[in-house]
Write a protein that holds these residues in place. Structure first.
Motif, PDB file in Angstrom:
ATOM      1  N   MET A 195      40.057  39.853  44.005  1.00  0.00           N
ATOM      2  CA  MET A 195      38.716  40.048  43.460  1.00  0.00           C
ATOM      3  C   MET A 195      37.747  40.429  44.576  1.00  0.00           C
ATOM      4  SD  MET A 195      38.106  36.919  40.851  1.00  0.00           S
ATOM      5  CE  MET A 195      39.335  36.332  39.731  1.00  0.00           C
ATOM      6  N   SER A 196      36.737  41.201  44.212  1.00  0.00           N
ATOM      7  CA  SER A 196      35.706  41.546  45.177  1.00  0.00           C
ATOM      8  C   SER A 196      34.876  40.301  45.478  1.00  0.00           C
ATOM      9  CB  SER A 196      34.817  42.643  44.614  1.00  0.00           C
ATOM     10  OG  SER A 196      34.104  42.133  43.510  1.00  0.00           O
ATOM     11  N   VAL A 197      34.057  40.406  46.507  1.00  0.00           N
ATOM     12  CA  VAL A 197      33.179  39.296  46.875  1.00  0.00           C
ATOM     13  C   VAL A 197      32.322  38.892  45.674  1.00  0.00           C
ATOM     14  CG1 VAL A 197      31.196  38.693  48.313  1.00  0.00           C
ATOM     15  CG2 VAL A 197      33.161  39.861  49.321  1.00  0.00           C
ATOM     16  N   TYR A 198      31.813  39.914  45.007  1.00  0.00           N
ATOM     17  CA  TYR A 198      30.970  39.652  43.840  1.00  0.00           C
ATOM     18  C   TYR A 198      31.731  38.845  42.788  1.00  0.00           C
ATOM     19  CZ  TYR A 198      27.762  40.578  39.977  1.00  0.00           C
ATOM     20  OH  TYR A 198      26.874  40.431  38.940  1.00  0.00           O
ATOM     21  N   ASP A 199      32.938  39.306  42.467  1.00  0.00           N
ATOM     22  CA  ASP A 199      33.723  38.629  41.428  1.00  0.00           C
ATOM     23  C   ASP A 199      34.139  37.228  41.864  1.00  0.00           C
ATOM     24  OD1 ASP A 199      33.536  40.725  39.709  1.00  0.00           O
ATOM     25  OD2 ASP A 199      35.350  41.706  40.437  1.00  0.00           O
ATOM     26  N   ASN A 200      34.435  37.077  43.153  1.00  0.00           N
ATOM     27  CA  ASN A 200      34.767  35.752  43.656  1.00  0.00           C
ATOM     28  C   ASN A 200      33.625  34.779  43.378  1.00  0.00           C
ATOM     29  OD1 ASN A 200      37.211  34.873  45.352  1.00  0.00           O
ATOM     30  ND2 ASN A 200      36.968  37.030  45.887  1.00  0.00           N
TER      31      ASN A 200
END
Lengths: 354, 316
Positions: free
Chosen positions: A91-96
């Protein structure tokens, strides 16, 4: 914003091993409580029990006055920062950061604004589209923190979050965590084996050993009045010097090499403690000597920069003495070291402070 | 194929594997450039060996293709030409539209559909079952967990051939002869795939599971949001292997299908050849062979990109 109360908490594993043997701690609101101890002392187990990742064998844990023994980690309203960050690699940082909020059914616009606001505080706003593997250790650490902060939980739990960073970054992140925690005002429990981290971060320091609490207190109180020889040796680097103490028939107390202690020594005292920085190396012509004066042989000199440590020996005991700046002392030199009575710590034969 | 082998040589001679990891999408030409100035003798030798390998593998297939474009007479007259002949359209349209009277009036398309359904069913079914059982064994604590694991493990010793009689009996009793279910179900349980997923799941750090729990992900959420995306390269690799395993099944489809409608393409090929009282239509056999090869090749080629991605990305 919550208090965390542990009441006689025990953890007994299936094999019969008792990892935590009846621990009671009352953590006030907004405090940062640091659990410190050597590996295997039960501090991580305790943290995981607060998180709900381990079952509680007996005793109660309450968050904000509510017993959470039978509540799963999801519903305890806690957020945890793991030692290896445990970021979701795909996952991207955002999704994390958004994942926990999504699972709780937070509306999308709110998730977006919270993630972006948190990213801004942590200076992650340029990295939101990156995957964890494209980040440096420090940045991953920040994302792990962001994932905790964005949820706005009642309690933060930190499980040795800085142990994978290099020394310089660790110092930097330590300050950041402290500031962040103070600004957000979220009650936090922080586990570490590093006494420096423990001293600098804690509002409330809990020293643990072999599943029991050795001492609870403000860091400087613990440092200045260690409750036991274990705490004395664990907190402080280099650790406190501990020497056997014998009471003579005439009421005087002597330590290794026959040096007498001038002044009142408690009856039960069997161990003498002296911090390296409290031992002074007086000028040879000084008339004022301390309560204790020890003739020692220097075995090694460790210059650290702003200070030097002299490793000395006297009658089979080893003593470390701190001297400021560069030391002119050479290995093999003989010295007289001294300490004032108020600088001496006394412990009974079981290691308890007297 | 040649391009893929080029890339392999290039990476073998490359001095900076890190750089290569960072640029997975570099086209083949980029690799060729990097080979300039390197020991040419070694490269020639490596290429010679690779080309030899490719020729050994590819020539029979090419020859099959050549044979599929000639008339039956040309094929039966001994020296078979090395170049494709003029009968391509005739032969292929005959095979596709019903020249297959010889295999019970079933067109190649039906056979391809049957085989595709079977291969897909086996591949997907095996993946679904094995990923779920591995998930249970690795991430859940339940009584007799290890017993179940060993029971699955032991089935490795029971391939289809060993248990063929009882399995056949069960299929007859269930009325599954001449059905897709009968073709697929007995081949669907897989200890190998379960073990593979188990080994992969064991490498997933416990902290990740705990982070997901703290983040409010239940078992299903964790499975779909985290485990499945992380396993996708393993799934792709398994899919290719299992699809081809299913595609080339011979013994089981032979037993469990009686009607020509339910034949798979491998069975049909065999039937085309073994027809005793007439000439074997070799040109149509060759066409059918080529058609039978195409779907597995498509799967391999399509999935190859996933393989490369899986090798380059080191997530976790």
């Amino acid at each position: 914003m919550a208090t965390v109360d542990l009441n006689d908490v025990r953890k007994v594993y299936a094999g019969g091993f008792e990892a935590v043997k009846g621990v009671s701690i009352a953590i006030p609101d907004k405090a940062l409580c640091v659990l410190v101890g050597p590996s295997g002392c039960g501090k991580s187990t305790l943290l995981r029990m607060i998180a709900g990742l381990e079952t509680i064998s007996s005793g109660t844990i309450s968050i904000d006055g509510k017993v959470v023994n039978n509540i799963g980690p999801t519903d305890r309203d806690i957020a945890m920062v793991f030692q290896n960050y445990a970021l979701y690699p795909h996952m991207s940082v955002y999704d994390n950061m958004a994942y926990g909020l999504r699972n709780r059914g937070t509306p999308k616009p709110e998730i977006d604004s919270r993630v972006r606001a948190t990213a801004k505080t942590l200076e992650l706003d340029q990295l939101l589209d990156r995957k964890p593997r494209q980040l440096s250790g420090g940045q991953r650490q920040r994302v792990a923190m962001g994932r905790a902060i964005v949820r706005n939980p009642k309690v933060f739990l930190f499980d040795e979050p800085l142990s994978n960073l290099d020394a310089k970054l660790r110092g930097q992140m330590r300050v950041e965590i402290k500031n962040l925690q103070r600004n957000l005002g979220v009650t936090s429990v922080y586990v570490t084996h590093d006494q420096l981290e423990a001293m600098t971060l804690a509002d409330m320091l809990v020293v643990m050993n072999a599943g029991v609490i050795e001492q609870i207190g403000a860091p400087m109180d613990v440092y200045e009045k260690p409750a036991s020889t274990f705490v004395a040796a664990f907190i402080g680097a280099p650790p406190m010097n501990l020497m056997a103490l014998t009471h003579g028939a005439d009421g005087t107390a002597t330590v290794a090499g026959g040096a007498k202690i001038a002044g009142h020594v408690p009856e039960q005292a069997a161990i003498l403690g002296l911090r390296p920085e409290d031992a002074i190396v007086p000028a040879p012509d000084a008339t004022q000597k301390g309560a204790l004066s020890l003739p020692v042989a220097v075995e090694a000199v460790e210059p650290v920069g702003m200070e030097s440590f002299l490793h000395c020996a006297i009658a089979g005991e080893r003593i470390v003495v701190r001297v400021p700046g560069r030391s002119m002392v050479q290995p093999g030199d003989r010295l007289e070291i001294a300490a004032g009575l108020d600088r001496l710590h006394f412990f009974d034969k079981d290691g308890r402070r007297v | 194929m040649a391009r893929a082998s080029d890339r392999k040589v290039a990476s073998g001679f490359r001095k900076d594997p890190v750089l290569q990891q960072k640029s997975p999408k570099t086209p083949a030409s980029g690799h060729d450039k990097l080979m300039i100035g390197q020991s040419s003798a070694g490269i020639w030798l490596a290429h010679a060996i690779l080309i030899l390998g490719v020729v050994i593998v590819a020539f029979p297939i090419y020859y099959t293709f050549v044979a599929s474009t000639h008339s039956l007479q040309t094929i039966l007259r001994p020296p078979l030409p090395l170049l494709p002949g003029p009968e391509f359209w005739t032969n292929y349209s005959q095979a596709l539209t019903g020249g297959g009277t010889r295999i019970g009036g079933v067109g190649v398309v039906t056979l391809l559909v049957n085989t595709t359904v079977m291969a897909l069913g086996i591949a997907i079914g095996k993946i679904v079952i094995s990923i779920l059982s591995a998930y249970a064994i690795v991430f859940f604590r339940f009584p007799f967990r290890m017993t179940f694991f060993w029971v699955i493990f032991i089935t490795l010793m029971l391939p289809v051939e060993v248990r063929i009689l009882p399995t056949y009996k069960v299929m007859v009793d269930l009325g599954l002869i001449d059905t897709y279910a009968g073709l697929i179900v007995p081949l669907i349980a897989s200890a190998t795939a379960t073990l593979l997923f188990r080994q992969f799941f064991m490498t997933i750090p416990g902290e990740l599971v705990e982070a997901a729990r703290v983040d409010g992900a239940g078992p299903w959420r964790f499975f779909f949001d985290i485990l499945l995306p992380l396993s996708r390269t393993n799934i792709a690799a398994l899919f290719v292997i299992l699809f081809i395993y299913g595609w080339t099944q011979y013994l089981w489809p032979l037993l469990v299908t009686n009607s020509n409608d339910m034949n798979t393409i491998v069975i049909a090929l065999r039937k085309m050849i073994s027809f005793a009282d007439a000439d074997t239509q070799w040109h149509l056999v060759m066409v059918t062979s080529i058609l039978a090869i195409i779907p597995p090749i498509v799967v391999v080629v399509a999935m190859q990109r996933w393989f490369v991605k899986g090798l380059v990305e080191s997530e976790k």
